[in-house]
Design an enzyme around this catalytic site. Structure first.
Site, PDB file in Angstrom:
ATOM      1  N   LYS A  52      -7.256  19.263 -55.036  1.00 37.15           N
ATOM      2  CA  LYS A  52      -8.664  19.206 -54.753  1.00 37.15           C
ATOM      3  C   LYS A  52      -8.959  17.616 -54.506  1.00 37.15           C
ATOM      4  CE  LYS A  52      -9.407  23.532 -57.404  1.00 37.15           C
ATOM      5  NZ  LYS A  52      -9.583  24.165 -58.771  1.00 37.15           N
ATOM      6  N   GLN A  96     -11.385  22.261 -64.633  1.00 36.06           N
ATOM      7  CA  GLN A  96     -10.436  23.213 -64.176  1.00 36.06           C
ATOM      8  C   GLN A  96     -10.207  23.964 -65.548  1.00 36.06           C
ATOM      9  OE1 GLN A  96      -8.676  23.330 -61.122  1.00 36.06           O
ATOM     10  NE2 GLN A  96      -7.723  25.127 -61.897  1.00 36.06           N
ATOM     11  N   ASP A 119     -18.471  25.153 -58.670  1.00 35.12           N
ATOM     12  CA  ASP A 119     -17.629  26.574 -58.824  1.00 35.12           C
ATOM     13  C   ASP A 119     -18.352  27.704 -58.561  1.00 35.12           C
ATOM     14  OD1 ASP A 119     -14.882  26.260 -58.973  1.00 35.12           O
ATOM     15  OD2 ASP A 119     -14.801  25.529 -60.992  1.00 35.12           O
TER      16      ASP A 119
END
Ligand code: NAD
Length: 280
Positions: A52, A96, A119
């Site tokens: 990412k 994460q 997200d």
């Protein structure tokens, strides 16, 4: 023989578009910023975060990874998120997952400012998606919707069977398919006669986390099969779909790797630029 949906190539196409959008924002003096928080030494998480961070830098997004030890307390993490919420350099914040067992994931997700929640996991954004209101949409299902668009796969009136009901993939996928006027069936671990349901599907989305779970006998000839799974089996990465038996039956199929995975990252970058544009 099914048409192979080349997620890697489509993701490169998406990233090129994102780079153009980043350059346009630069003309207005804005540089989109993404803060990634990683806790512990989970090998898959470390690899995702590296991917990412690299992809963000390549399209011109300012990306900063904060790597904390697994002993990090929940209070300490919440404090960091509050700081990032107020840090003007960052338009997106990504924590994460999974987190160590002593940290409550939901509490952490709810601490992220909804406008920076790239997200799309914050209840505000989950609710917005359910109501068809603007908001941040989870990257994996949104990336799959882009693949349908790029491959000209119609959704309206078609029967989509989603296997898996996670907050990350299955449930938001259902919302997006409904919004596109598909007829949706959601299957999960307690579903009876799963194969009977998948055989009725024009489109199958497999988000289960079990290697090669969907086999050719579960698929109607000509169905579109999207494989979300990332599993490690015999030292190799494989999906939730048994490619060898499904590929001859399906009309379109995503491979693993090079399918849905690269689109997830491309969509994250896109969401970050969207967050920056919205603030501008
Ligand atoms: P999860 O474990 O949260 O959910 C799995 C779902 O599968 C559950 O809803 C469960 O009910 C269902 N399930 C389990 N066993 C089943 C069975 N026998 N029959 C029917 N349904 C069953 O997983 P998740 O986070 O949704 O991820 C699913 C898979 O997708 C994993 O392999 C994960 O690594 C992968 N994933 C990939 C990406 C990507 O970018 N490609 C992104 C997220 C997740």
């Amino acid at each position: 023989m099914a048409i192979l949906i080349d997620g890697k190539a489509w993701a490169a196409h998406d990233r090129a578009q994102t780079a153009v959008a980043v350059a346009k924002l630069a003309d207005s003096g804005i540089k989109p910023g993404l803060a990634v928080v990683l806790i512990g030494e989970h090998p898959a998480s470390m690899s995702y975060v590296r991917g990412k961070d690299k992809a963000a830098s390549e399209v011109g997004i300012y990306s900063e990874v904060t790597h904390l030890p697994s002993s990090m307390t929940e209070a300490g993490l919440l404090h960091l998120i509050r700081e990032l919420n107020h840090d003007e350099r960052f338009h997106g914040i990504l924590v994460q997952l999974p987190l160590p067992a002593h940290i409550n994931e939901q509490t952490v997700i709810e601490a992220i400012a909804p406008r920076k929640d790239v997200d799309g996991f914050h209840p505000f954004n989950v609710g917005a998606l359910a109501l068809g209101l603007p908001g941040m949409v989870p990257c994996t299902p949104l990336g799959i919707m882009r693949l349908f668009e790029y491959e000209n796969i119609p959704l309206e009136g078609r029967h989509a069977v989603v296997i898996g009901r996670s907050h990350i993939v299955g449930k938001p996928m259902v919302q997006l398919l409904l919004a596109a006027n598909a007829t949706v069936t959601v299957c999960h671990s307690r579903t009876k006669d799963l194969a009977g349901l998948t055989r009725q599907a024009d489109i199958i989305i497999a988000a289960i986390g079990k290697p090669r779970f969907v086999t050719g006998d579960m698929v109607k000839p000509g169905a579109v099969v999207i494989d979300v799974g990332i599993n490690r089996s015999e030292g190799k990465i494989c999906g939730d779909v048994d490619f060898a038996s499904v590929e001859p039956v399906a009309s379109h199929i995503t491979p693993v790797p090079r399918g849905v995975g690269p689109m997830t990252i491309a969509t994250l970058l896109n969401n970050t630029v969207k967050a920056a544009s919205l603030r501008a």
